[in-house]
Scaffold this motif. Structure first.
Motif, PDB file in Angstrom:
ATOM      1  N   SER A  89       0.862  -1.174   0.000  1.00 24.34           N
ATOM      2  CA  SER A  89       0.000   0.000   0.000  1.00 24.34           C
ATOM      3  C   SER A  89       0.908   1.237   0.000  1.00 24.34           C
ATOM      4  O   SER A  89       2.128   1.130   0.182  1.00 24.34           O
ATOM      5  CB  SER A  89      -0.887   0.007   1.246  1.00 24.34           C
ATOM      6  OG  SER A  89      -0.077   0.182   2.403  1.00 24.34           O
ATOM      7  N   ASP A  90       0.313   2.418  -0.166  1.00 24.55           N
ATOM      8  CA  ASP A  90       1.112   3.647  -0.174  1.00 24.55           C
ATOM      9  C   ASP A  90       1.831   3.848   1.163  1.00 24.55           C
ATOM     10  O   ASP A  90       2.980   4.276   1.197  1.00 24.55           O
ATOM     11  CB  ASP A  90       0.237   4.862  -0.484  1.00 24.55           C
ATOM     12  CG  ASP A  90      -0.140   4.931  -1.953  1.00 24.55           C
ATOM     13  OD1 ASP A  90       0.439   4.154  -2.748  1.00 24.55           O
ATOM     14  OD2 ASP A  90      -0.998   5.775  -2.305  1.00 24.55           O
ATOM     15  N   GLU A  91       1.150   3.530   2.274  1.00 18.26           N
ATOM     16  CA  GLU A  91       1.765   3.689   3.589  1.00 18.26           C
ATOM     17  C   GLU A  91       2.949   2.730   3.758  1.00 18.26           C
ATOM     18  O   GLU A  91       4.013   3.096   4.269  1.00 18.26           O
ATOM     19  CB  GLU A  91       0.741   3.448   4.716  1.00 18.26           C
ATOM     20  CG  GLU A  91      -0.354   4.482   4.797  1.00 18.26           C
ATOM     21  CD  GLU A  91      -1.488   4.207   3.807  1.00 18.26           C
ATOM     22  OE1 GLU A  91      -1.664   3.046   3.381  1.00 18.26           O
ATOM     23  OE2 GLU A  91      -2.182   5.164   3.439  1.00 18.26           O
ATOM     24  N   MET A  93       4.695   1.410   1.330  1.00 15.79           N
ATOM     25  CA  MET A  93       5.729   1.819   0.392  1.00 15.79           C
ATOM     26  C   MET A  93       6.526   2.997   0.957  1.00 15.79           C
ATOM     27  O   MET A  93       7.754   3.027   0.846  1.00 15.79           O
ATOM     28  CB  MET A  93       5.112   2.200  -0.951  1.00 15.79           C
ATOM     29  CG  MET A  93       6.130   2.416  -2.034  1.00 15.79           C
ATOM     30  SD  MET A  93       7.040   0.940  -2.470  1.00 15.79           S
ATOM     31  CE  MET A  93       6.017   0.329  -3.772  1.00 15.79           C
ATOM     32  N   LEU A  94       5.848   3.928   1.593  1.00 19.32           N
ATOM     33  CA  LEU A  94       6.525   5.079   2.189  1.00 19.32           C
ATOM     34  C   LEU A  94       7.435   4.620   3.326  1.00 19.32           C
ATOM     35  O   LEU A  94       8.582   5.067   3.439  1.00 19.32           O
ATOM     36  CB  LEU A  94       5.506   6.111   2.692  1.00 19.32           C
ATOM     37  CG  LEU A  94       6.090   7.385   3.284  1.00 19.32           C
ATOM     38  CD1 LEU A  94       6.957   8.102   2.264  1.00 19.32           C
ATOM     39  CD2 LEU A  94       4.959   8.304   3.767  1.00 19.32           C
ATOM     40  N   GLU A  95       6.966   3.713   4.144  1.00 20.94           N
ATOM     41  CA  GLU A  95       7.775   3.184   5.242  1.00 20.94           C
ATOM     42  C   GLU A  95       9.006   2.449   4.691  1.00 20.94           C
ATOM     43  O   GLU A  95      10.120   2.607   5.193  1.00 20.94           O
ATOM     44  CB  GLU A  95       6.948   2.241   6.114  1.00 20.94           C
ATOM     45  CG  GLU A  95       7.686   1.726   7.330  1.00 20.94           C
ATOM     46  CD  GLU A  95       6.813   0.819   8.183  1.00 20.94           C
ATOM     47  OE1 GLU A  95       7.400  -0.048   8.857  1.00 20.94           O
ATOM     48  OE2 GLU A  95       5.577   0.975   8.181  1.00 20.94           O
ATOM     49  N   PHE A  96       8.792   1.673   3.648  1.00 20.25           N
ATOM     50  CA  PHE A  96       9.910   0.949   3.038  1.00 20.25           C
ATOM     51  C   PHE A  96      10.904   1.934   2.417  1.00 20.25           C
ATOM     52  O   PHE A  96      12.126   1.754   2.526  1.00 20.25           O
ATOM     53  CB  PHE A  96       9.403  -0.034   1.987  1.00 20.25           C
ATOM     54  CG  PHE A  96      10.478  -0.859   1.369  1.00 20.25           C
ATOM     55  CD1 PHE A  96      11.133  -1.842   2.104  1.00 20.25           C
ATOM     56  CD2 PHE A  96      10.866  -0.654   0.055  1.00 20.25           C
ATOM     57  CE1 PHE A  96      12.143  -2.605   1.542  1.00 20.25           C
ATOM     58  CE2 PHE A  96      11.867  -1.409  -0.520  1.00 20.25           C
ATOM     59  CZ  PHE A  96      12.507  -2.392   0.224  1.00 20.25           C
ATOM     60  N   ALA A  97      10.402   2.983   1.762  1.00 22.61           N
ATOM     61  CA  ALA A  97      11.263   3.994   1.156  1.00 22.61           C
ATOM     62  C   ALA A  97      12.121   4.668   2.218  1.00 22.61           C
ATOM     63  O   ALA A  97      13.309   4.923   2.009  1.00 22.61           O
ATOM     64  CB  ALA A  97      10.432   5.019   0.395  1.00 22.61           C
ATOM     65  N   PRO A 141      12.320   6.340  -8.487  1.00 25.82           N
ATOM     66  CA  PRO A 141      12.923   7.575  -7.952  1.00 25.82           C
ATOM     67  C   PRO A 141      11.957   8.443  -7.155  1.00 25.82           C
ATOM     68  O   PRO A 141      12.350   9.046  -6.162  1.00 25.82           O
ATOM     69  CB  PRO A 141      13.405   8.308  -9.213  1.00 25.82           C
ATOM     70  CG  PRO A 141      13.627   7.228 -10.223  1.00 25.82           C
ATOM     71  CD  PRO A 141      12.598   6.181  -9.924  1.00 25.82           C
ATOM     72  N   ASP A 142      10.679   8.503  -7.561  1.00 24.53           N
ATOM     73  CA  ASP A 142       9.728   9.339  -6.820  1.00 24.53           C
ATOM     74  C   ASP A 142       9.496   8.799  -5.407  1.00 24.53           C
ATOM     75  O   ASP A 142       9.340   9.565  -4.452  1.00 24.53           O
ATOM     76  CB  ASP A 142       8.408   9.502  -7.576  1.00 24.53           C
ATOM     77  CG  ASP A 142       7.725   8.174  -7.882  1.00 24.53           C
ATOM     78  OD1 ASP A 142       8.429   7.166  -8.054  1.00 24.53           O
ATOM     79  OD2 ASP A 142       6.475   8.156  -7.955  1.00 24.53           O
ATOM     80  N   TRP A 143       9.503   7.468  -5.238  1.00 31.44           N
ATOM     81  CA  TRP A 143       9.354   6.893  -3.894  1.00 31.44           C
ATOM     82  C   TRP A 143      10.617   7.117  -3.080  1.00 31.44           C
ATOM     83  O   TRP A 143      10.543   7.343  -1.869  1.00 31.44           O
ATOM     84  CB  TRP A 143       9.016   5.406  -3.968  1.00 31.44           C
ATOM     85  CG  TRP A 143       7.557   5.171  -4.180  1.00 31.44           C
ATOM     86  CD1 TRP A 143       6.961   4.667  -5.291  1.00 31.44           C
ATOM     87  CD2 TRP A 143       6.514   5.442  -3.253  1.00 31.44           C
ATOM     88  NE1 TRP A 143       5.610   4.617  -5.125  1.00 31.44           N
ATOM     89  CE2 TRP A 143       5.298   5.076  -3.865  1.00 31.44           C
ATOM     90  CE3 TRP A 143       6.473   5.951  -1.968  1.00 31.44           C
ATOM     91  CZ2 TRP A 143       4.071   5.216  -3.254  1.00 31.44           C
ATOM     92  CZ3 TRP A 143       5.242   6.093  -1.338  1.00 31.44           C
ATOM     93  CH2 TRP A 143       4.056   5.725  -1.978  1.00 31.44           C
ATOM     94  N   LEU A 144      11.766   7.067  -3.709  1.00 30.16           N
ATOM     95  CA  LEU A 144      13.011   7.360  -2.974  1.00 30.16           C
ATOM     96  C   LEU A 144      13.015   8.791  -2.455  1.00 30.16           C
ATOM     97  O   LEU A 144      13.429   9.043  -1.325  1.00 30.16           O
ATOM     98  CB  LEU A 144      14.234   7.119  -3.862  1.00 30.16           C
ATOM     99  CG  LEU A 144      14.605   5.665  -4.113  1.00 30.16           C
ATOM    100  CD1 LEU A 144      15.773   5.567  -5.074  1.00 30.16           C
ATOM    101  CD2 LEU A 144      14.948   4.973  -2.804  1.00 30.16           C
ATOM    102  N   GLU A 145      12.539   9.721  -3.280  1.00 33.61           N
ATOM    103  CA  GLU A 145      12.471  11.113  -2.839  1.00 33.61           C
ATOM    104  C   GLU A 145      11.521  11.272  -1.657  1.00 33.61           C
ATOM    105  O   GLU A 145      11.791  12.043  -0.740  1.00 33.61           O
ATOM    106  CB  GLU A 145      12.031  12.020  -3.992  1.00 33.61           C
ATOM    107  CG  GLU A 145      13.106  12.302  -5.010  1.00 33.61           C
ATOM    108  CD  GLU A 145      14.331  12.978  -4.425  1.00 33.61           C
ATOM    109  OE1 GLU A 145      14.178  13.923  -3.619  1.00 33.61           O
ATOM    110  OE2 GLU A 145      15.443  12.542  -4.755  1.00 33.61           O
TER     111      GLU A 145
END
Length: 152
Positions: A89-91, A93-97, A141-145
């Protein structure tokens, strides 16, 4: 490696030929004996050097094999992680990033210890926050940022 070995054999052959020619031209038996023992010493040193080169070559080949194996394992794990994160999920993915970065806080060149306490002398204080990427090309790259600490 083969070029080094061929060069070494060529040099040793020329050295042996030169030594043999000199020994044949000598008429003094004492000089001949000294030069023969010198030639034997050179041959012994050459054999030892060739053995050392052979051992080092084997070690290099072994390390190259290990490196290739580790690179293959690493690529496999990266591929598996990429497949797994597709379902995040987006949450998640953000935590993983955010977990793809390592941060280090230093004060006057000293890393803050686990307990968070650091004694420093009075005067100027230099604070450094560094950010390092884990170095894997897993996320877009957008998730890394989004995972980096940014802003003020």
């Amino acid at each position: 490696m083969k070029g080094i070995r061929i060069s070494k054999v060529t040099i040793l052959s020329l050295l042996f030929l030169l030594t043999s020619t000199l020994l044949l031209g000598c008429k003094n038996s004492d000089d001949l004996h000294v030069k023969q023992s010198s030639a034997e010493g050179v041959e012994t040193d050459a054999e030892k050097s060739e053995q050392d080169i052979s051992e080092l070559t084997n070690q290099i080949e072994s390390l190259q094999t290990q490196t290739e194996s580790l690179n293959q394992q690493n690529q496999y794990l990266v591929d598996v992680i990429k497949r797994i994160v597709e379902d995040f999920s987006d949450e998640e993915m953000l935590e993983f990033a955010r977990s793809q970065f390592i941060y280090d806080l230093q004060i006057n060149g000293k890393t803050i210890p686990e307990n968070g306490e650091l004694a420093i002398s009075s005067g100027n204080v230099e604070i450094l926050l560094s950010q390092r990427s884990m170095g894997y090309d897993i996320l877009q790259p957008d998730w890394l940022e989004k995972g980096k600490i940014s802003g003020d």
